[in-house]
Design an enzyme around this catalytic site. Structure first.
Site, mmCIF file in Angstrom:
data_model
loop_
_atom_site.group_PDB
_atom_site.id
_atom_site.type_symbol
_atom_site.label_atom_id
_atom_site.label_comp_id
_atom_site.label_asym_id
_atom_site.label_seq_id
_atom_site.Cartn_x
_atom_site.Cartn_y
_atom_site.Cartn_z
ATOM 1 N N LYS A 1 -5.072 16.781 -8.297
ATOM 2 C CA LYS A 1 -4.134 17.038 -8.918
ATOM 3 C C LYS A 1 -3.215 18.000 -8.566
ATOM 4 O O LYS A 1 -1.981 18.512 -9.354
ATOM 5 C CB LYS A 1 -4.356 16.493 -10.472
ATOM 6 C CG LYS A 1 -4.741 15.111 -10.970
ATOM 7 C CD LYS A 1 -2.859 13.900 -10.494
ATOM 8 C CE LYS A 1 -3.645 12.995 -11.239
ATOM 9 N NZ LYS A 1 -2.320 12.488 -10.708
ATOM 10 N N TYR B 1 -10.102 14.510 -7.214
ATOM 11 C CA TYR B 1 -8.996 14.078 -8.316
ATOM 12 C C TYR B 1 -8.860 15.501 -8.549
ATOM 13 O O TYR B 1 -6.997 15.796 -8.555
ATOM 14 C CB TYR B 1 -9.817 13.422 -9.661
ATOM 15 C CG TYR B 1 -8.440 13.382 -10.203
ATOM 16 C CD1 TYR B 1 -8.137 12.195 -10.293
ATOM 17 C CD2 TYR B 1 -8.989 13.961 -11.956
ATOM 18 C CE1 TYR B 1 -7.092 11.852 -11.370
ATOM 19 C CE2 TYR B 1 -8.417 13.423 -12.287
ATOM 20 C CZ TYR B 1 -7.140 12.527 -12.426
ATOM 21 O OH TYR B 1 -5.857 12.218 -13.263
ATOM 22 N N ASP C 1 0.026 -1.261 -0.308
ATOM 23 C CA ASP C 1 -0.141 -0.302 0.106
ATOM 24 C C ASP C 1 1.086 1.554 0.252
ATOM 25 O O ASP C 1 1.394 1.493 1.154
ATOM 26 C CB ASP C 1 -1.411 0.084 1.431
ATOM 27 C CG ASP C 1 -1.868 1.838 1.417
ATOM 28 O OD1 ASP C 1 -2.193 2.171 0.531
ATOM 29 O OD2 ASP C 1 -2.288 1.157 2.314
ATOM 30 N N ASN D 1 3.712 7.781 -9.775
ATOM 31 C CA ASN D 1 2.872 7.171 -11.140
ATOM 32 C C ASN D 1 1.584 6.843 -10.392
ATOM 33 O O ASN D 1 0.159 6.542 -10.736
ATOM 34 C CB ASN D 1 3.377 5.829 -11.872
ATOM 35 C CG ASN D 1 1.767 5.681 -12.976
ATOM 36 O OD1 ASN D 1 1.256 5.952 -13.959
ATOM 37 N ND2 ASN D 1 1.416 4.652 -13.121
#
Length: 250
Positions: free
Chosen positions: A159, A155, A60, A87
């Protein structure tokens, strides 16, 4: 004598992570690959040009102790670290902000931001202590780091924050030859973006079929940036399908 080049790739069990592992291996890199799913990591390893140069560590990436162990095991095995590709990522299901459960918001932020912070922190420790000092970090960003889609608060927030992490760590890394890049990706054809080919919600309420592109091009971009000397930084770059409505989004 060939100089060993060592990279850690998070989220290496599929998608952009797998393509990047294959591309870096073909370019002569030695790899530490991590993700939750060991069976899929094994598939990534088997697809690499030099499977014997791949270390698999499943777990994890949001767990601090696991992340510490990931970097310790990598250096113990290979003696150094040259590249971290942050990533691993998670998307929220499109929904209005008033319907966003705190648990989902927190999960997205933990995977996209907290994990990237933990890995960046551990990479810095190694980059600053090894001889010669230096290394490179590449973050998997998104067009959403600049222009969000509708109903994507978790999201988009994560980001945007990863871009802040990239910029702040780039400042801290300057004098140690630590270079940091954020690659903002638009519609690479992975499981996360495949639905856009059926119709993606636009700010004006329309659903528009959006083009995607082969994630191998992202992988090749990572290889190119990773091939640069640490004295050269590509702070931000964008790679996307040509027809993606990004410049006019909103």
């Amino acid at each position: 004598m060939t100089t060993l080049k060592v990279a850690i790739i998070t989220g290496a069990s599929s998608g952009i992570g797998r393509h990047t592992a294959i591309a870096l291996s073909a370019a002569g890199w030695t790899l530490a690959l991590t993700a939750r799913r060991l069976a899929q990591l094994e598939e990534t390893k088997a697809a690499c040009a030099s499977p014997e140069s791949c270390l698999l560590i499943d777990g994890d990436i949001t767990n601090e102790e696991f992340v510490k162990g990931l970097f310790e095991q990598t250096v113990k095995k290979f003696g150094r670290l040259d590249l971290l590709f942050n990533n691993a990522g998670m998307s929220d299901k499109a929904r209005p902000i008033e319907e966003m459960p705190l648990e989902l918001f927190t999960s997205v932020v933990n995977v996209n931001l907290i994990a990237s912070f933990l890995c960046t922190r551990e990479a810095f420790k190694i980059f600053k202590s090894q001889t010669p000092t230096g290394g490179r970090i590449i973050n998997n960003g998104s067009l959403a780091a600049h222009v969000p889609r509708p109903n994507s608060a978790a999201y988009a927030c994560s980001k945007h924050a990863v871009l802040g992490l990239a910029k702040s760590s780039a400042i801290e890394g300057r004098k140690f030859d630590i270079s940091v890049t954020q690659i903002d990706i638009g519609n690479a054809h992975t499981s996360m973006a495949a639905g856009h080919t059926l119709g993606a919600l636009q700010p004006d309420g329309r659903r528009v079929v959006e083009p995607t592109f082969d994630p191998v091009h992202v992988a090749q971009t990572v290889v190119h940036v990773a091939s640069l000397p640490n004295s050269v930084t590509v702070l931000e770059m964008n790679i996307m399908a040509t027809g993606v409505p990004y410049a006019g989004r909103g």
